[in-house]
Design an enzyme around this catalytic site. Structure first.
Site, short mmCIF file in Angstrom:
data_model
loop_
_atom_site.label_atom_id
_atom_site.label_comp_id
_atom_site.label_asym_id
_atom_site.label_seq_id
_atom_site.Cartn_x
_atom_site.Cartn_y
_atom_site.Cartn_z
CE LYS A 48 -3.91 2.06 2.59
NZ LYS A 48 -4.72 1.87 3.62
CB SER A 105 -7.58 4.22 2.23
OG SER A 105 -7.08 3.45 3.07
CB SER A 129 -8.69 1.22 5.05
OG SER A 129 -9.21 2.47 5.03
#
Length: 369
Positions: A48, A105, A129
């Protein structure tokens, strides 16, 4: 495996926009010298974006032989709602429908896994997320008990954010989590090493809720999750459960973690909500093994409609406040878009959540893949 994954990046990223940065040469170099005796030898994955390179979740994957291809997209900094991805020039898209968001996210992680580019991708979960994008994209997202995955800066003041994985299979996500678990000098509050659990067969006592606030899940989403319970032969228990709204509490704790000024009264109120909801869950888990909810209130919204749909993850963020383990697995479709079921278990009983999730999960095949 790395060359195949890079070929899939070349095919899918121009359409889905899930790559933040790509390091093809670095991936090839690591693959050329990987020790094939390592447990994750040659397994390609994405990191990420903006994850510190010293993070135990990264250093331990590398030590186990996994090969990073680069970083995956996430929401733009400063966005109020994080259920989207952005690569700097375009929105990340959902492989099930290019007009839809992959969630966030950890947006690029879910899109890449759903498209079959990589089997696992790392993420972080402070309000859903990992679970929200997993639900939107029809894959698995697992947030373990707080402390399951060590953090590079130790547990935050509020303890909202948990590192973890999005993956195409429940077993892959569990294996990766086990590999990166255990104490680390950077996070003395992390839990002991977590041996990969076997999935139990039950029978399980399960509570179900389609809402944790006045806003319930869409009726079609609710129906799919209820049907998954019935198909698995799980009879839902009628159990009392008093849950306080977490909106203000989560915001105060999030601001505390971000180093922003928070009024003492707001901190006190947030701690009270955390304590009372944790007690309510303890009472619930005295009567049942797990709590099941839809992961999101609806299926994936438009790729640029995150602000209008800020409430979509309402069923997720309360379990960041309390720190309970929660996993999202795909259980069906509504209008051709994936629906996820969330399974929540007592602190430290990640195995229970995963066992029930394994019974509910319905692997989804992306059309045309």
């Amino acid at each position: 495996m790395v060359e195949e994954a890079l070929d899939r990046v070349a095919h899918w990223d121009p359409v889905l926009h899930f790559i933040d940065t790509l390091d093809a040469d670095g991936a090839r170099a690591r693959a050329a010298r990987v020790d094939l005796r390592l447990p994750l030898a040659g397994v390609p994955f994405l990191i990420k974006a903006r994850t510190p390179v010293r993070s135990p979740i990264i250093t331990r994957l590398l030590a186990a032989g996994a090969i990073p291809l680069g970083t995956s997209t996430r929401a733009r900094p400063g966005a109020v709602s994080q259920t989207f991805g952005w690569n700097g020039t375009d929105y990340t898209r959902n492989p099930w429908d290019l007009s839809r968001s992959p969630g966030g996210s950890s947006a690029g992680a879910a899109a890449a896994v759903a498209a079959g580019v990589v089997p696992i991708a790392t993420g972080g979960d402070s309000a859903g997320s990992l679970r929200i994008p997993a639900s939107f994209c029809g894959v698995v997202g697992f947030k373990g008990t707080a402390g399951r995955v060590p953090r590079p800066d130790g547990r935050s003041l509020a303890g909202l954010t948990i590192g973890g994985f999005i993956g195409g299979s429940l077993r892959d996500v569990v294996t990766a989590t086990s590999v990166v678990s255990g104490p680390d000098r950077l996070d003395p509050g992390s839990l002991p090493a977590w041996p990969e659990p076997e999935f139990g067969a039950g029978p399980w006592k399960v509570a179900y809720r389609s809402a944790l606030s006045p806003k319930p899940a869409d009726s079609a989403v609710d129906a799919v999750v209820r049907a998954s319970l019935a198909t698995a032969g799980i009879v839902v228990q009628d159990s009392a459960f008093d849950w306080l709204p977490v909106d203000d509490a989560w915001q105060a704790l999030r601001d505390l973690d971000a180093g922003q000024p928070v009024a003492p009264a707001a901190v006190s109120a947030a701690v009270d909500v955390r304590s009372r909801n944790s007690t309510a869950l303890a009472d619930l888990f005295g009567a049942v093994d797990v709590l099941v909810t839809p992961t999101t209130l609806s299926v994936a919204h438009g790729y640029d409609q995150h602000e209008e749909n800020i409430i979509v993850g309402d069923l997720c963020w309360g379990f960041n406040v309390t720190g309970h383990p929660a996993v999202s697995v795909p259980v069906g479709l509504v209008d051709g878009l994936p629906v996820g079921a969330q399974v929540v278990a007592p602190h430290g009983r990640d195995d229970l959540a995963l066992s029930v999730a394994a019974m509910l999960m319905k692997p989804l095949s992306l059309p045309g893949r």
